[in-house]
Design a protein around this motif. Sequence first.
Motif, PDB file in Angstrom:
ATOM      1  N   SER A 256      -8.037  -4.723 -10.798  1.00 44.52           N
ATOM      2  CA  SER A 256      -8.739  -3.821 -11.719  1.00 44.52           C
ATOM      3  C   SER A 256      -7.849  -3.348 -12.858  1.00 44.52           C
ATOM      4  CB  SER A 256      -9.257  -2.595 -10.956  1.00 44.52           C
ATOM      5  OG  SER A 256      -8.174  -1.928 -10.317  1.00 44.52           O
ATOM      6  N   ASP A 257      -6.531  -3.534 -12.702  1.00 45.99           N
ATOM      7  CA  ASP A 257      -5.578  -3.010 -13.702  1.00 45.99           C
ATOM      8  C   ASP A 257      -4.196  -3.605 -13.442  1.00 45.99           C
ATOM      9  OD1 ASP A 257      -5.964  -0.721 -11.421  1.00 45.99           O
ATOM     10  OD2 ASP A 257      -3.877  -0.962 -11.964  1.00 45.99           O
ATOM     11  N   GLY A 258      -3.286  -3.357 -14.361  1.00 46.39           N
ATOM     12  CA  GLY A 258      -1.948  -3.938 -14.257  1.00 46.39           C
ATOM     13  C   GLY A 258      -0.904  -3.015 -13.684  1.00 46.39           C
ATOM     14  N   ALA A 259      -1.301  -1.852 -13.170  1.00 42.38           N
ATOM     15  CA  ALA A 259      -0.387  -0.890 -12.519  1.00 42.38           C
ATOM     16  C   ALA A 259       0.719  -0.357 -13.443  1.00 42.38           C
ATOM     17  CB  ALA A 259       0.220  -1.486 -11.251  1.00 42.38           C
ATOM     18  N   SER A 260       0.587  -0.620 -14.746  1.00 44.43           N
ATOM     19  CA  SER A 260       1.535  -0.038 -15.707  1.00 44.43           C
ATOM     20  C   SER A 260       0.798   1.094 -16.437  1.00 44.43           C
ATOM     21  CB  SER A 260       2.047  -1.105 -16.669  1.00 44.43           C
ATOM     22  OG  SER A 260       0.977  -1.649 -17.386  1.00 44.43           O
ATOM     23  N   GLU A 261       1.380   1.596 -17.512  1.00 41.77           N
ATOM     24  CA  GLU A 261       0.825   2.769 -18.200  1.00 41.77           C
ATOM     25  C   GLU A 261      -0.651   2.593 -18.591  1.00 41.77           C
ATOM     26  OE1 GLU A 261       3.880   1.755 -18.293  1.00 41.77           O
ATOM     27  OE2 GLU A 261       5.126   3.541 -18.043  1.00 41.77           O
ATOM     28  N   GLU A 262      -1.042   1.371 -18.925  1.00 41.84           N
ATOM     29  CA  GLU A 262      -2.443   1.115 -19.340  1.00 41.84           C
ATOM     30  C   GLU A 262      -3.438   1.234 -18.181  1.00 41.84           C
ATOM     31  OE1 GLU A 262      -0.414  -2.414 -20.672  1.00 41.84           O
ATOM     32  OE2 GLU A 262       0.527  -0.444 -20.769  1.00 41.84           O
ATOM     33  N   ALA A 263      -2.924   1.324 -16.975  1.00 40.51           N
ATOM     34  CA  ALA A 263      -3.804   1.372 -15.789  1.00 40.51           C
ATOM     35  C   ALA A 263      -4.748   2.575 -15.829  1.00 40.51           C
ATOM     36  CB  ALA A 263      -2.979   1.400 -14.503  1.00 40.51           C
ATOM     37  N   VAL A 264      -4.307   3.654 -16.485  1.00 41.48           N
ATOM     38  CA  VAL A 264      -5.166   4.849 -16.546  1.00 41.48           C
ATOM     39  C   VAL A 264      -6.426   4.589 -17.391  1.00 41.48           C
ATOM     40  CG1 VAL A 264      -3.361   6.557 -16.085  1.00 41.48           C
ATOM     41  CG2 VAL A 264      -3.790   5.856 -18.441  1.00 41.48           C
ATOM     42  N   MET A 265      -6.351   3.615 -18.289  1.00 37.33           N
ATOM     43  CA  MET A 265      -7.520   3.206 -19.085  1.00 37.33           C
ATOM     44  C   MET A 265      -8.260   2.067 -18.383  1.00 37.33           C
ATOM     45  SD  MET A 265      -7.162   4.929 -22.002  1.00 37.33           S
ATOM     46  CE  MET A 265      -7.857   4.012 -23.370  1.00 37.33           C
TER      47      MET A 265
ATOM     48  N   SER B 155       0.837  -1.209   0.000  1.00 37.20           N
ATOM     49  CA  SER B 155       0.000   0.000   0.000  1.00 37.20           C
ATOM     50  C   SER B 155       0.871   1.256   0.000  1.00 37.20           C
ATOM     51  CB  SER B 155      -0.882   0.044   1.252  1.00 37.20           C
ATOM     52  OG  SER B 155      -1.564  -1.168   1.439  1.00 37.20           O
ATOM     53  N   GLY B 156       0.365   2.294  -0.625  1.00 38.63           N
ATOM     54  CA  GLY B 156       1.044   3.594  -0.618  1.00 38.63           C
ATOM     55  C   GLY B 156       0.098   4.657  -1.119  1.00 38.63           C
ATOM     56  N   ASP B 157       0.430   5.908  -0.838  1.00 42.61           N
ATOM     57  CA  ASP B 157      -0.435   7.010  -1.269  1.00 42.61           C
ATOM     58  C   ASP B 157      -0.107   7.428  -2.696  1.00 42.61           C
ATOM     59  OD1 ASP B 157      -2.149   7.350   0.958  1.00 42.61           O
ATOM     60  OD2 ASP B 157      -0.502   8.230   2.082  1.00 42.61           O
ATOM     61  N   GLN B 158      -0.141   6.450  -3.589  1.00 42.44           N
ATOM     62  CA  GLN B 158       0.148   6.681  -5.010  1.00 42.44           C
ATOM     63  C   GLN B 158      -0.684   5.717  -5.847  1.00 42.44           C
ATOM     64  OE1 GLN B 158       4.276   5.563  -5.198  1.00 42.44           O
ATOM     65  NE2 GLN B 158       4.979   7.367  -4.095  1.00 42.44           N
ATOM     66  N   PHE B 159      -1.305   6.234  -6.904  1.00 44.73           N
ATOM     67  CA  PHE B 159      -1.890   5.333  -7.903  1.00 44.73           C
ATOM     68  C   PHE B 159      -0.745   4.947  -8.836  1.00 44.73           C
ATOM     69  CE2 PHE B 159      -3.905   4.110 -11.834  1.00 44.73           C
ATOM     70  CZ  PHE B 159      -4.919   3.274 -11.377  1.00 44.73           C
ATOM     71  N   ILE B 160      -0.429   3.673  -8.907  1.00 38.63           N
ATOM     72  CA  ILE B 160       0.717   3.211  -9.700  1.00 38.63           C
ATOM     73  C   ILE B 160       0.255   2.953 -11.144  1.00 38.63           C
ATOM     74  CG2 ILE B 160       2.562   1.482  -9.890  1.00 38.63           C
ATOM     75  CD1 ILE B 160       2.685   3.187  -7.275  1.00 38.63           C
ATOM     76  N   ALA B 161       0.861   3.694 -12.046  1.00 43.82           N
ATOM     77  CA  ALA B 161       0.516   3.556 -13.472  1.00 43.82           C
ATOM     78  C   ALA B 161       1.788   3.729 -14.303  1.00 43.82           C
ATOM     79  CB  ALA B 161      -0.550   4.574 -13.867  1.00 43.82           C
ATOM     80  N   GLU B 162       2.824   3.028 -13.925  1.00 41.59           N
ATOM     81  CA  GLU B 162       4.137   3.158 -14.556  1.00 41.59           C
ATOM     82  C   GLU B 162       4.929   1.869 -14.343  1.00 41.59           C
ATOM     83  OE1 GLU B 162       5.857   7.016 -13.320  1.00 41.59           O
ATOM     84  OE2 GLU B 162       7.770   6.045 -13.776  1.00 41.59           O
ATOM     85  N   GLN B 163       5.370   1.276 -15.440  1.00 43.55           N
ATOM     86  CA  GLN B 163       6.094  -0.001 -15.366  1.00 43.55           C
ATOM     87  C   GLN B 163       7.292   0.070 -14.420  1.00 43.55           C
ATOM     88  OE1 GLN B 163       4.914  -2.810 -17.045  1.00 43.55           O
ATOM     89  NE2 GLN B 163       6.437  -3.930 -15.855  1.00 43.55           N
TER      90      GLN B 163
END
Length: 228
Positions: free
Chosen positions: A195-204, A147-155
């Motif tokens: 809900s997502d893969g925490a990489s760049e596509e996570a924003v979609m 857990s952290g106070d960041q939405f992870i969306a970067e490989q």
Amino acid sequence: MIGIIGAMESETAAIIRGMEQVEAQTVSGVRFVCGKWCGKDIVVATAGVGKVFAALCAEAMILTYHPDCIINTGVAGALDPALEIMDIVVAEQVVQHDMDTSPLGDPVGMISGINQVELPADEKLIKAFTKAAETAGAKAVCGVVASGDQFIAEQQKKNLIRGRFNAACCEMEGAAIGQVCYVNQVPFAVLRAISDGASEEAVMDFPAFVKKAAKQSINILTEAMKTL
Ligand code: ADE
């Protein structure tokens, strides 16, 4: 009484809709809903996003309702490459990936005072969720939830968290709830659907799958409630 915490309304609304003999009260700005669900006494709250809201909610829940355990349900970004959207993660341990006093010689993630990086979730709840996922035919991984106070969306960030903690998934509340429960000696569990893969596509992917994944986590929780 079983305490249930979700960060967002999509992570708790279906539980509240299914409850009977409902009574609600607001404490520290958080709405706590008590009643019967799946034949059990529960209190459920929508904490808000992030570790501070999660900790505040868990502490207020413990002091006001004295739950026997607290379960955190919701969605997460996958860090384990074997995980796909809608798969389940059951926390064996929780870590705060953004807790960092390493310039002072501590391991990254170590919580000063407690002096531990990983906090263990309750064995009985881990078993119940693993079994429930199996019964529901969902793929489940037991492991570290970061857990952290960041939405992870970067490989790159994803690799860093996976590399440091061997975490199965990342989210923004579980380890804060874990720390509050640890300090108060309340058993806790974290149950998450991807809900997502925490990489760049996570924003979609996150906006596309958050509702469906939140419901999947509640489905597994519903199945587990039969045995709790
Ligand atoms: N919750 C769901 N997906 C997430 C992500 N990619 N980062 C942090 N929290 C999340």
